[in-house]
Design an enzyme around this catalytic site. Structure first.
Site, PDB file in Angstrom:
ATOM      1  N   SER A 110     -87.681 -27.576   7.814  1.00  0.00           N
ATOM      2  CA  SER A 110     -87.121 -28.916   7.719  1.00  0.00           C
ATOM      3  C   SER A 110     -87.046 -29.322   6.240  1.00  0.00           C
ATOM      4  O   SER A 110     -86.578 -28.547   5.417  1.00  0.00           O
ATOM      5  CB  SER A 110     -87.951 -29.900   8.555  1.00  0.00           C
ATOM      6  N   GLU A 241     -80.186 -23.896   9.331  1.00  0.00           N
ATOM      7  CA  GLU A 241     -80.391 -24.615  10.585  1.00  0.00           C
ATOM      8  C   GLU A 241     -80.020 -26.068  10.351  1.00  0.00           C
ATOM      9  O   GLU A 241     -80.263 -26.631   9.289  1.00  0.00           O
ATOM     10  CB  GLU A 241     -81.823 -24.443  11.099  1.00  0.00           C
ATOM     11  N   HIS A 308     -85.271 -26.467  14.180  1.00  0.00           N
ATOM     12  CA  HIS A 308     -85.841 -27.571  14.941  1.00  0.00           C
ATOM     13  C   HIS A 308     -85.843 -27.370  16.454  1.00  0.00           C
ATOM     14  O   HIS A 308     -86.319 -28.229  17.190  1.00  0.00           O
ATOM     15  CB  HIS A 308     -85.086 -28.864  14.604  1.00  0.00           C
TER      16      HIS A 308
END
Length: 338
Positions: A110, A241, A308
């Site tokens: 993240s 991502e 995620h």
């Protein structure tokens, strides 16, 4: 050349929050993760930033940077794992002492991927995109997530093989906590734009595309210099991502990356599963992938174990990798080659 840290047995893990800290109502949950790590034989040292969160960050940029600088330079701390990501890690980059960063593993994903990618690009020290510390709080760990220890304890020159997960988590079910943390209910299938089996090789780089895109044009995102001077012109195999971007924002970002030269001498791109990728006026993420493969003339692999939508593999920024997709199954071999 790339320098690889080594995870030692009974290592001391420093936990600092360069992005978001842990709200008071979640302290007990986070303490479970620290307890699990200690049960596995690790020592855990938590910084002050871990326990606070206000205005979308754990503390001021100055405090976050100072704590990270102190931990990364502390000889008694062997590796760093933030509790999780967040939103505003970019604020601290200009306050970090990149000239004094030793070879220690930093693990996370993240917003943490801003820190990971910038360190590898600036210093040539490998970093690890994988699980957050809070996701290691379960009684057990699924096979895919658990590979972080095998990857980070490999020695310079070693190779490590990871296989795609059997199942992934579609949605959280906090009312029924799992001993594995995740609720793995959906069959994992790695896909390719061509619908054919694919084999790609290259030096791994990547992260959460929502945030690492902001490194473009800064001193912390000089991919061309890294490729020329650190990996001697070797091709790059990207992994991304998407946390919460719609398809049009994703496409704009990929165009910017292309124009900035990030995809020069690129052998392929992997995209992790995403609960985002929201379609805009019938423009779907598969359209983005197809267009990208046509424009770059490299294989595009998607719905991989990254990001995620857990579980996720551990990808080492800077490692040489061979990725194979065969009938929906994925195999990733990484070599810790200088």
């Amino acid at each position: 050349m790339i320098e690889y840290p080594l995870l030692k047995k009974n290592a001391t893990i420093g936990v600092t929050a360069p992005s978001s800290g842990v709200e008071p109502e979640l302290h007990d949950m986070f303490k479970q993760a620290c307890t699990r790590m200690r049960e596995k034989g690790y020592q855990v040292e938590c910084g002050k930033t871990v326990w606070t969160q206000i205005k979308a960050k754990s503390a001021s940029a100055e405090k976050r940077a100072a704590e990270f600088n102190k931990m990364i330079q502390d000889e008694n701390i062997d590796m760093i794992i933030p509790p999780w990501g967040g939103e505003l890690l970019m604020e601290i980059l200009s306050k970090l002492d990149f000239t004094s960063i030793p070879a220690k593993w930093i693990l996370g994903y993240s917003d943490t991927s801003v820190l990971l990618l910038s360190i590898t690009l600036k210093t040539g020290i490998a970093t690890a995109h994988g699980t957050n510390l809070v996701d290691l709080r379960g009684d057990y760990s699924d096979k895919t997530t658990a590979m972080w220890e095998n990857v980070l304890s490999a020695e310079d020159g070693d190779s490590i093989i990871q296989y795609s997960s059997e199942k992934f988590q579609k949605e959280w079910d906090h009312e029924n906590p799992s001993p594995h943390v995740f609720h793995l209910t959906e069959e994992t299938v790695w896909k390719t734009v061509s619908d054919e089996d694919v084999l790609v090789k290259g030096r791994l780089l990547g992260g959460c595309i929502d945030v690492i895109r902001h490194l473009i044009g800064t001193p912390y995102g000089n991919v061309r210099d890294f490729q020329k001077n650190t990996i001697s012109g070797e091709p790059i195999l990207w992994y991304f991502e998407n946390c919460d971007m719609p398809t049009t924002d994703l496409k704009r970002t990929l165009i910017q990356m292309k124009l900035a030269g990030w995809f020069d001498n690129c052998t392929g791109i992997m995209f992790g599963r995403s609960s985002a990728n929201y379609s805009v006026e019938g423009y779907h993420v598969q359209d983005v992938y197809r267009e990208l493969e046509s424009e770059l003339n490299v294989p595009i692999i998607y719905d991989v174990d990254c990001g995620h939508v857990p579980p996720q593999m551990t990808f080492v920024n800077g490692a040489y990798a061979k990725v194979k997709v065969d009938n929906g199954n994925g195999r990733v071999e990484q070599w810790l080659l200088s």
